[in-house]
Design an enzyme around this catalytic site. Sequence first.
Site, PDB file in Angstrom:
ATOM      1  N   LYS A 146     -34.116 -42.468  44.202  1.00  0.00           N
ATOM      2  CA  LYS A 146     -35.178 -42.347  45.186  1.00  0.00           C
ATOM      3  C   LYS A 146     -36.337 -41.614  44.550  1.00  0.00           C
ATOM      4  O   LYS A 146     -36.166 -40.821  43.625  1.00  0.00           O
ATOM      5  CB  LYS A 146     -34.714 -41.631  46.455  1.00  0.00           C
ATOM      6  CG  LYS A 146     -34.359 -40.162  46.315  1.00  0.00           C
ATOM      7  CD  LYS A 146     -35.506 -39.170  46.296  1.00  0.00           C
ATOM      8  CE  LYS A 146     -36.427 -39.334  47.495  1.00  0.00           C
ATOM      9  NZ  LYS A 146     -37.575 -38.356  47.375  1.00  0.00           N
TER      10      LYS A 146
ATOM     11  N   THR B  22     -34.415 -35.997  36.791  1.00  0.00           N
ATOM     12  CA  THR B  22     -35.162 -36.991  37.544  1.00  0.00           C
ATOM     13  C   THR B  22     -35.235 -36.558  38.983  1.00  0.00           C
ATOM     14  O   THR B  22     -34.894 -35.446  39.318  1.00  0.00           O
ATOM     15  CB  THR B  22     -34.505 -38.366  37.413  1.00  0.00           C
ATOM     16  OG1 THR B  22     -35.223 -39.278  38.204  1.00  0.00           O
ATOM     17  CG2 THR B  22     -33.062 -38.328  37.828  1.00  0.00           C
TER      18      THR B  22
ATOM     19  N   SER C  71     -45.979 -34.073  58.492  1.00  0.00           N
ATOM     20  CA  SER C  71     -46.069 -34.598  59.855  1.00  0.00           C
ATOM     21  C   SER C  71     -45.375 -35.935  59.975  1.00  0.00           C
ATOM     22  O   SER C  71     -45.124 -36.379  61.074  1.00  0.00           O
ATOM     23  CB  SER C  71     -47.532 -34.739  60.269  1.00  0.00           C
ATOM     24  OG  SER C  71     -48.223 -35.608  59.404  1.00  0.00           O
TER      25      SER C  71
END
Length: 441
Positions: free
Chosen positions: A204, A215, A441
């Site tokens: 990801k 990583t 947010s």
Amino acid sequence: MRVSSALLQKAAKTVDKYSLYVPKSGVFPKGFKVASLASGVKKNGNRDLGIILNTNKSRPSNAAAVFTTNRFKAAPVLVSKQVLDGSSGEGVNAIVANSGCANAVTGELGMQDAQKVAGQVNAHIGKENSTLVMSTGVIGQRLQMDKISKGINTLFDQKQFGSDFNSWLNLAKSICTTDTFPKLISSKFQLSDGTEYTLTGISKGAGMICPNMATLLGFIVTDLPIKASTLQAMLTAAVNRSFNCISVDGDMSTNDTICMLANGAVDTFVIDEASPDFEQVKSQVTEFAKQLAQLVVRDGEGATKFVTVNVKNSANFKDARIIAETISNSMLVKSALYGQDANWGRILCAIGYSKLENLASLDESKINVSFIATDNSSPRELKLIANGVPQFDIDENRASEILALPDLEILVDMGTGSEECQFWTCDLSHEYVTINGDYRS
């Protein structure tokens, strides 16, 4: 002719990366099962908790990992390091990962939370010191332990573990944050005697990408039996040529981790550094890791281009890597790539301020810089600098054509040796600022 920024933004948003890069099927290692669900940590209700289990009863899996060098290491990084140090990488049978909360810079309470998560999985599988923990998301917030704990119990109590394609794809989805697509790859390989084994990788990341000995988040699992110390050496070598050669924005996360499990479900000899197939497997793992790392760059936040920076004929590998990394991290180079501006001066400037270990690696009179097209169009190479001399009559139309490609290469020939390093980066768009301006947010 340069394309307007409004059109470039529109093009970036209309590229369907999910269809391009997400597989529709796959082959997966024997003896592993995975599960994931939405625990409620993510506000959008998406999957945010996943577990990988070794289910091979005949052999415990060995583990290796490479972690961030950021001084503010997150609690899950520290807990996973403790697990590996305490076990020497032997008998590690599970990985549990959550997204939506990084559990970073959370002090002793954060450490206790990460330890509880690992302990809960250990209790379910009946093994101590056997689980690695990974988290990704917002820094400075504690885990919502009630939701995480309930989610772990649900996965085990309802026996939601599977080894099919959808189970693996859903696991990849469960660690996504600003990613636009889940990153899952899998392949079969052969040893010299014809024995088949499988590698599956999940990663990801789309932003805060500039690793150093680590990583973002990533798992590689295989059904080969590999000695623990050999697995660590193999993974470290692979990461140095893959995940340590990518950049989106120059930021190194507090949580960066890539780990590898090898459970030996394939009935063959144990691979160690004296094995005849060691170099072959090491090479296969490295090339596999490169594919997985490149997907992260292809999903760079707001990115419209995937760029290979190839530095060749350097006096040594370290300096080739330093130059490739410096070009890849340059905000001015990345902005020019986004604007499709053939401003080679920014590339040369980045080369010039690279902090080289050996000054002899750079001879200004020998350097060559080119743009390389990757779509088989002609001419493939557009020379910008030849033996230190600028090419003042470059074909600006051809330069614009190459820079409009979604994939392109910057080639730097140092002319001072024979070493080579590739880095993978992307451009920097308005969308990157938009995404990161309201991340919380």
